[in-house]
Scaffold this active site. Structure first.
Site, PDB file in Angstrom:
ATOM      1  N   CYS A  13       8.896 -25.387  14.027  1.00  0.00           N
ATOM      2  CA  CYS A  13       9.621 -26.278  13.111  1.00  0.00           C
ATOM      3  C   CYS A  13      11.044 -26.425  13.647  1.00  0.00           C
ATOM      4  O   CYS A  13      11.279 -26.221  14.841  1.00  0.00           O
ATOM      5  CB  CYS A  13       9.590 -25.745  11.676  1.00  0.00           C
ATOM      6  SG  CYS A  13      10.378 -24.135  11.454  1.00  0.00           S
ATOM      7  N   ASN A  16      12.901 -22.351  12.420  1.00  0.00           N
ATOM      8  CA  ASN A  16      12.061 -21.141  12.541  1.00  0.00           C
ATOM      9  C   ASN A  16      12.405 -20.088  11.474  1.00  0.00           C
ATOM     10  O   ASN A  16      12.287 -18.889  11.718  1.00  0.00           O
ATOM     11  CB  ASN A  16      12.158 -20.533  13.956  1.00  0.00           C
ATOM     12  CG  ASN A  16      11.091 -19.468  14.252  1.00  0.00           C
ATOM     13  OD1 ASN A  16      11.339 -18.545  15.027  1.00  0.00           O
ATOM     14  ND2 ASN A  16       9.927 -19.571  13.661  1.00  0.00           N
ATOM     15  N   SER A  20       7.714 -22.724  10.037  1.00  0.00           N
ATOM     16  CA  SER A  20       6.880 -22.159  11.109  1.00  0.00           C
ATOM     17  C   SER A  20       6.582 -20.669  10.941  1.00  0.00           C
ATOM     18  O   SER A  20       5.475 -20.237  11.278  1.00  0.00           O
ATOM     19  CB  SER A  20       7.443 -22.480  12.503  1.00  0.00           C
ATOM     20  OG  SER A  20       8.729 -21.969  12.678  1.00  0.00           O
TER      21      SER A  20
HETATM   22  P1  4NP Z   1      12.621 -24.871   8.922  1.00  0.00           P
HETATM   23  O1  4NP Z   1      13.736 -25.229   7.822  1.00  0.00           O
HETATM   24  O2  4NP Z   1      12.761 -25.892  10.034  1.00  0.00           O
HETATM   25  O3  4NP Z   1      11.351 -25.026   8.166  1.00  0.00           O
HETATM   26  O4  4NP Z   1      12.896 -23.459   9.371  1.00  0.00           O
HETATM   27  C1  4NP Z   1      15.093 -25.372   8.141  1.00  0.00           C
HETATM   28  C2  4NP Z   1      15.877 -24.252   8.259  1.00  0.00           C
HETATM   29  C3  4NP Z   1      17.238 -24.381   8.517  1.00  0.00           C
HETATM   30  C4  4NP Z   1      17.774 -25.646   8.671  1.00  0.00           C
HETATM   31  C5  4NP Z   1      16.967 -26.773   8.561  1.00  0.00           C
HETATM   32  C6  4NP Z   1      15.630 -26.623   8.303  1.00  0.00           C
HETATM   33  N1  4NP Z   1      19.182 -25.784   8.902  1.00  0.00           N
HETATM   34  O5  4NP Z   1      19.650 -26.918   8.961  1.00  0.00           O
HETATM   35  O6  4NP Z   1      19.883 -24.758   9.075  1.00  0.00           O
END
Ligand code: 4NP
Length: 174
Positions: A13, A16, A20
Site C-alpha cells: 500500500c 505500510n 498492507s
Molecule cells: P496505508 O495508509 O497506505 O494503508 O498504510 C496510509 C498510512 C499513512 C499515510 C497514508 C496512508 N500517510 O500519509 O502518512
C-alpha cells in the site's frame, strides 16, 4: 501462474501501516488454513513510516477478528523485491501504477530475465469487491478500518482459490 513453493507474495500500500499489514496477516491466515506453502510480507510505496508498527486503529480492529499485527514493522518497497517475490499485490490503482514504475526500474537495473514478480490488484479475483481499490482508511473512521478487513478477507479467500488451482496444476504435471 507458475506455483513454485514456497510461493512468495508481497502486499503493498502507500504507508505500510494500515492496509498492507492487514492484508499480510489476513492472507497468511487463509493460506495457512488452506495448507498452502506461501510466504507473505508487506511494504509501502512511500517511506513515510519506516520501522513503525501498524497504525493502532488497524491493530485494534484486526485483533477483534483474531489477527495480531503487533509484530509487524513498516518498510519501503525495494527494487530487489521484484527478484524475490512471485506476486506483488497492490491495494489500489495508484499503488499499482507506482509498483509497475518501480518494476521497470528493476528490469533496467537487473535485466528482464531476473525479474520474478507479477503485479496484480489485491481485489483481482474478488467476486464481492471485483477489481476495487481497498480504500485508504488513514484519515477515516472505524467503518473504514472495518472495510479494509472485509475486503482483505474477501480478496484473500479469492487468492487462495487461485493458489489452490495453480498448486493442483503443478501436481498434475509431476
Ligand atoms: P496505508 O495508509 O497506505 O494503508 O498504510 C496510509 C498510512 C499513512 C499515510 C497514508 C496512508 N500517510 O500519509 O502518512
Amino acid at each position: 501462474m507458475s506455483f513454485r513453493t514456497p510461493y512468495k507474495v508481497l502486499c503493498v500500500c502507500l504507508g505500510n501501516i494500515c492496509r498492507s499489514p492487514t492484508a499480510e496477516v489476513v492472507l497468511r491466515h487463509y493460506c495457512d488454513s488452506g495448507q498452502l506453502n506461501v510466504i507473505i510480507d508487506s511494504a509501502g510505496t512511500s517511506n513515510y513510516h519506516p520501522g513503525k508498527a501498524p497504525d493502532l486503529r488497524s491493530q485494534q480492529h484486526a485483533l477483534k477478528r483474531g489477527y495480531d499485527l503487533s509484530n509487524l514493522r513498516a518498510r519501503q518497497l525495494l527494487i530487489s523485491d521484484f527478484l524475490d517475490f512471485d506476486l506483488i499485490l497492490a491495494m489500489d490503482s495508484e499503488n499499482y501504477n507506482n509498483i509497475q514504475r518501480l518494476k521497470k526500474t528493476a528490469m533496467t537495473e537487473y535485466g528482464v530475465e531476473k525479474i520474478r514478480a507479477e503485479v496484480a490488484l489485491m481485489s483481482e479475483h474478488d467476486t464481492i469487491y471485483p477489481k476495487q481499490a481497498v480504500p485508504d482508511p488513514y484519515y477515516g473512521d472505524a467503518s473504514d478500518f472495518e472495510r479494509v478487513l472485509d475486503q482483505c478477507e474477501s480478496s484473500s479467500q479469492a487468492w487462495v482459490e487461485v493458489f489452490q488451482k495453480a498448486k493442483s496444476e503443478v501436481k498434475g504435471v509431476v
